[in-house]
Design an enzyme around this catalytic site. Structure first.
Site, PDB file in Angstrom:
ATOM      1  N   LYS A  95     -24.882  -1.625   7.172  1.00  0.00           N
ATOM      2  CA  LYS A  95     -25.283  -2.953   7.648  1.00  0.00           C
ATOM      3  C   LYS A  95     -24.535  -3.217   8.944  1.00  0.00           C
ATOM      4  O   LYS A  95     -23.560  -2.517   9.261  1.00  0.00           O
ATOM      5  CB  LYS A  95     -24.987  -4.039   6.612  1.00  0.00           C
ATOM      6  CG  LYS A  95     -23.502  -4.229   6.316  1.00  0.00           C
ATOM      7  CD  LYS A  95     -23.237  -5.313   5.283  1.00  0.00           C
ATOM      8  CE  LYS A  95     -23.526  -6.690   5.813  1.00  0.00           C
ATOM      9  NZ  LYS A  95     -23.095  -7.752   4.874  1.00  0.00           N
ATOM     10  N   CYS A 135     -20.333  -1.576  -2.517  1.00  0.00           N
ATOM     11  CA  CYS A 135     -20.485  -2.276  -3.797  1.00  0.00           C
ATOM     12  C   CYS A 135     -21.729  -1.882  -4.584  1.00  0.00           C
ATOM     13  O   CYS A 135     -21.625  -1.371  -5.696  1.00  0.00           O
ATOM     14  CB  CYS A 135     -20.485  -3.785  -3.566  1.00  0.00           C
ATOM     15  SG  CYS A 135     -18.921  -4.435  -2.960  1.00  0.00           S
ATOM     16  N   ASN A 152     -24.115  -8.201  -8.499  1.00  0.00           N
ATOM     17  CA  ASN A 152     -24.485  -7.121  -7.592  1.00  0.00           C
ATOM     18  C   ASN A 152     -25.760  -6.415  -8.045  1.00  0.00           C
ATOM     19  O   ASN A 152     -26.604  -6.034  -7.223  1.00  0.00           O
ATOM     20  CB  ASN A 152     -23.339  -6.121  -7.455  1.00  0.00           C
ATOM     21  CG  ASN A 152     -22.276  -6.596  -6.485  1.00  0.00           C
ATOM     22  OD1 ASN A 152     -22.448  -7.606  -5.811  1.00  0.00           O
ATOM     23  ND2 ASN A 152     -21.178  -5.891  -6.419  1.00  0.00           N
ATOM     24  N   GLU A 165     -14.180 -10.462  -6.462  1.00  0.00           N
ATOM     25  CA  GLU A 165     -14.469 -10.885  -5.086  1.00  0.00           C
ATOM     26  C   GLU A 165     -15.978 -10.871  -4.850  1.00  0.00           C
ATOM     27  O   GLU A 165     -16.702 -10.085  -5.445  1.00  0.00           O
ATOM     28  CB  GLU A 165     -13.750  -9.982  -4.080  1.00  0.00           C
ATOM     29  CG  GLU A 165     -14.007  -8.485  -4.231  1.00  0.00           C
ATOM     30  CD  GLU A 165     -15.261  -8.027  -3.519  1.00  0.00           C
ATOM     31  OE1 GLU A 165     -15.756  -8.774  -2.657  1.00  0.00           O
ATOM     32  OE2 GLU A 165     -15.749  -6.923  -3.832  1.00  0.00           O
ATOM     33  N   PHE A 166     -16.410 -11.764  -3.956  1.00  0.00           N
ATOM     34  CA  PHE A 166     -17.826 -11.845  -3.593  1.00  0.00           C
ATOM     35  C   PHE A 166     -17.950 -11.879  -2.069  1.00  0.00           C
ATOM     36  O   PHE A 166     -18.579 -12.763  -1.498  1.00  0.00           O
ATOM     37  CB  PHE A 166     -18.461 -13.095  -4.210  1.00  0.00           C
ATOM     38  CG  PHE A 166     -18.399 -13.127  -5.709  1.00  0.00           C
ATOM     39  CD1 PHE A 166     -19.274 -12.384  -6.479  1.00  0.00           C
ATOM     40  CD2 PHE A 166     -17.438 -13.900  -6.360  1.00  0.00           C
ATOM     41  CE1 PHE A 166     -19.221 -12.415  -7.864  1.00  0.00           C
ATOM     42  CE2 PHE A 166     -17.366 -13.936  -7.749  1.00  0.00           C
ATOM     43  CZ  PHE A 166     -18.268 -13.191  -8.502  1.00  0.00           C
ATOM     44  N   ASP A 213       0.852  -1.189   0.000  1.00  0.00           N
ATOM     45  CA  ASP A 213       0.000   0.000   0.000  1.00  0.00           C
ATOM     46  C   ASP A 213       0.885   1.235   0.000  1.00  0.00           C
ATOM     47  O   ASP A 213       1.940   1.255   0.645  1.00  0.00           O
ATOM     48  CB  ASP A 213      -0.922  -0.002   1.220  1.00  0.00           C
ATOM     49  CG  ASP A 213      -2.139   0.870   1.023  1.00  0.00           C
ATOM     50  OD1 ASP A 213      -3.227   0.322   0.792  1.00  0.00           O
ATOM     51  OD2 ASP A 213      -2.010   2.115   1.074  1.00  0.00           O
TER      52      ASP A 213
END
Length: 436
Positions: free
Chosen positions: A326, A263, A211, A151-152, A30
């Site tokens: 969430k 997302c 998505n 990714e999921f 990073d």
């Protein structure tokens, strides 16, 4: 196998830590030296259950390390994942690929051994082609291939999702890339996780399509909830009834204040822009985006109505329980609470709020909200209590205490946490979503 993960945000850090836990040697890279320093001291930049322990264990075992140097980080790596941010670009809504392109260029300039460069970031269709072109343009003579591996991960359950995935999608038709990616995910084969190889463009489309479809389900049940309120139905019964149909499924049929997070908002918008570019309109997704945006404000108006309407609401105080989009995350990106709080402020309502993990992230986004350190401190003196995020901490409130602390016994449950009859029996004016 050595893996380099460029980007140590949500996706990069979780993925890198999980790969290390599988036994791979992983270097997370990073550009932010402060973030790397904090990670080296096992201070996480995000809240995700179990992540600090996972990172700490693998650093201690020597399988996971952090650096600001891309050249050092990718040296000897067989797989180099690009997991940098792709936020919505200001002005037009397209995904901002500047970070992805910059990484591709730097990888090409520093590549010394054969490697597969893998786009883990959510990127529009055709991005892999551009990444390949950028790397080739650096003049590198080292063998490389570019693959897509979306990714999921669900925030709050990301580690479990990574280790026990529904599917692993890899977009490549290159045999070298297939061999490397099979080795990357070999530890998961014991779990019989299905790995689906597709073309690169199909893989990129799968992420956006998935998505968008989930966003459609959320928005659909929210509109059904509104209709249930009009006709006297119960949206939870309706959701159970249709969710038992195997063709539909029960997931993402929980009515609420609308979707948010990292997302769905940006990915549905990016899909719309891609569709426009290719003159192939996606009218359903377009409608979903509009309905979801308007719904968040509508939930604010629902609270105003519970206060007696615009005239009566002015000067009153509302306690918001939950701010993040969430539970089990500190992510405030496109959280419904932002629009709800702004709607209340516009109506002249004073807002106090509490969230178990999201306060620091929320402060700059909601400077007019009085942030509290606990549930009952927030409720004290409130004319209405509003459940915005269904954290476990809000699922068993002491309603005798709530009634004693609040100025008025009014509860607006935007997540349908409680049973209407039970709460009304306790003497509360109670309203929820899609139930009467």
């Amino acid at each position: 196998m050595k893996i380099a993960m460029v980007g140590s945000g949500y996706v990069g850090l979780v993925s890198g830590a999980c790969f290390a836990d599988f036994g791979h040697e992983v270097v997370c890279i990073d550009k932010d030296p402060t973030k790397i320093e904090r990670l080296n001291n096992n201070i996480m930049p995000i809240y995700e259950p179990g992540l600090a322990e996972l990172v700490g264990n693998n650093v201690k075992a020597g399988r996971l390390s952090f650096t600001t140097s891309l050249a050092e980080g990718i040296e000897g790596a067989s797989a180099i994942f690009i997991a940098v941010g792709t936020p919505s670009r200001r002005g037009d809504g397209h995904a901002d690929l500047s970070f992805v392109h910059a990484v591709a260029k730097e990888v090409g300039e520093n590549l010394k051994t054969p490697a597969v460069i893998v786009t883990k970031s959510t990127v529009p269709v055709g991005t892999g082609d551009e990444v390949e072109r950028i790397i080739a343009a650096t003049g590198t003579q080292v063998q490389f291939a570019v693959a897509s591996n979306p990714e999921f991960l669900r925030e709050g359950a990301a580690i479990g999702d990574f280790k026990h995935p529904d599917r692993i999608v890899v977009g490549t038709e290159d045999e070298f890339a297939k061999t490397v990616m099979n080795e990357v995910y070999r530890p998961l084969f014991l779990n019989k996780s299905p790995i689906l190889f597709t073309s690169r463009r199909s893989s990129e489309m799968i992420k956006y399509a998935a998505n968008a479809f989930l966003a459609v389900k959320i928005t659909f049940i929210n509109e059904i909830a509104d209709l249930c309120e009009k006709v006297g139905g119960n949206v939870q019964d309706v959701a159970r009834g249709i969710g038992m149909d195997g063709r539909i499924g029960s997931k993402f049929l929980n009515a609420g204040p609308g979707y948010g997070g990292s997302c769905f908002p940006k990915d549905t918008l990016a899909l719309l822009k891609t569709a426009e570019d290719y003159d192939s309109p996606t009218r359903i997704v377009e409608a979903v985006v509009k309905v979801n945006d308007s719904r968040k404000r509508a939930m604010g108006r629902k609270v105003v109505d519970a206060l007696g309407g615009m005239t009566e609401a002015r000067g009153k105080k509302v306690a918001l329980l939950g701010l993040t989009f969430k539970p089990n995350t500190d992510d405030m990106r496109d959280a419904p609470s932002i629009a709800i709080a702004q709607t209340l402020q516009d109506a002249g309502v004073t807002v106090a709020a509490y969230d178990p993990e999201g306060i620091e992230m929320a402060k700059p986004l909601l400077p007019f909200v009085e942030m509290k350190s606990g549930v009952y401190e927030t409720i004290e003196g409130a004319d209405a209590v509003v459940i915005v995020t269904e954290w476990d901490a809000f699922r068993a409130l002491d309603f005798d205490k709530v009634k004693a602390l609040a100025k008025a016994p009014v509860l607006v449950d935007l997540r349908n946490v409680y049973d209407p009859e039970e709460i009304r029996a306790k003497g509360f004016a109670y309203s929820s979503v899609g139930r009467v």
